[in-house]
Design an enzyme around this catalytic site. Sequence first.
Site, mmCIF file in Angstrom:
data_model
loop_
_atom_site.group_PDB
_atom_site.id
_atom_site.type_symbol
_atom_site.label_atom_id
_atom_site.label_comp_id
_atom_site.label_asym_id
_atom_site.label_seq_id
_atom_site.Cartn_x
_atom_site.Cartn_y
_atom_site.Cartn_z
ATOM 1 N N HIS A 206 -30.899 3.408 -67.102
ATOM 2 C CA HIS A 206 -30.094 4.499 -67.648
ATOM 3 C C HIS A 206 -29.468 4.013 -68.954
ATOM 4 O O HIS A 206 -28.554 3.184 -68.939
ATOM 5 C CB HIS A 206 -29.010 4.866 -66.623
ATOM 6 C CG HIS A 206 -28.094 5.979 -67.038
ATOM 7 N ND1 HIS A 206 -27.992 7.152 -66.329
ATOM 8 C CD2 HIS A 206 -27.207 6.096 -68.060
ATOM 9 C CE1 HIS A 206 -27.098 7.941 -66.896
ATOM 10 N NE2 HIS A 206 -26.598 7.318 -67.948
ATOM 11 N N CYS A 239 -19.394 9.768 -71.845
ATOM 12 C CA CYS A 239 -18.584 9.502 -70.658
ATOM 13 C C CYS A 239 -17.115 9.701 -71.010
ATOM 14 O O CYS A 239 -16.614 9.051 -71.933
ATOM 15 C CB CYS A 239 -18.811 8.074 -70.143
ATOM 16 S SG CYS A 239 -17.798 7.661 -68.712
#
Length: 301
Positions: A206, A239
């Site tokens: 990822h 994020c």
Amino acid sequence: MFSLPKTATIIEVGPRDGLQNEKNEVPTDVKLRFIESLQKAGILEMEVTSFVSPKWVPQMGDAAEVMGKVHRTGRQFVLAPNARGIENAIASGADSIAVFVGVTDSFNKKNINRSTAESMEGLAPQIRRLKEDGLFVRACISTAFHCPFEGPVDPDRTLGLCREFAGLGVDELSVADTIGMADPSESYSLFGRLKEELPDMLITAHFHDTRKMALANILASLQAGVDRFDTSAGGLGGCPFAPGATGNVATEDVVYMLERMGVSTGVSVAGVCRAVDEVAGFVTRPLSSGMYNLHQNGQPK
């Protein structure tokens, strides 16, 4: 040139990881059209939403509605940070649960107000119960390479956390370069060790594309034996708890690269670009995907 797998699996994270940090509210019907278009493009595994507190991640406040209306094609992952989130996810009909823990305490405390050890202590019985009930469990390992608060992360810490999850019986490890600071050498080394130490585990890479290293890191991971990749259509993402983190690597760019190298994904680049069209008008930041920019300009793929 070098040995590569014949096939690779794309796990689309755009509807969850891609949208969670958007300031604009993305309507539920738009999310559902986005998901359905991605499925039509050939995506068989996807993070569709997360059962987190809407106080902290308001974009995911419609998780139950999304799960109630989404087309059940392939595997739909639902992210759940704790026991309450897991219960809500199961109540929605989810059969594939993603849990997450940061390797570093600093990131984990910013994210869910617990140390890494405290998180694992709370998740252990939940994971065992999920596996007893026959659900698929995906463990997302954040800050596997670098932490925005603690700097470079010792690979042994990441490997230790992965071993702990493996010992609990999870089905998959998604190992994340959360702030996009990994380089190809680091990627090859860490994923090579993971593949060697946990040969029977599904291991997924990822990468965030903060420094435009994600495609190079994916190539290095391929050479290390990884054939599963988290990607986000349009390069959406970020994020909310990691300063400086930008979008995930774009699905359409990864698919294009892999297919050009002879690694089949079963995913249509044009189909992914059409899916991005569904949501592009509702996001706040520019979409930097190379293939999507070509699509917008009507240029050949």
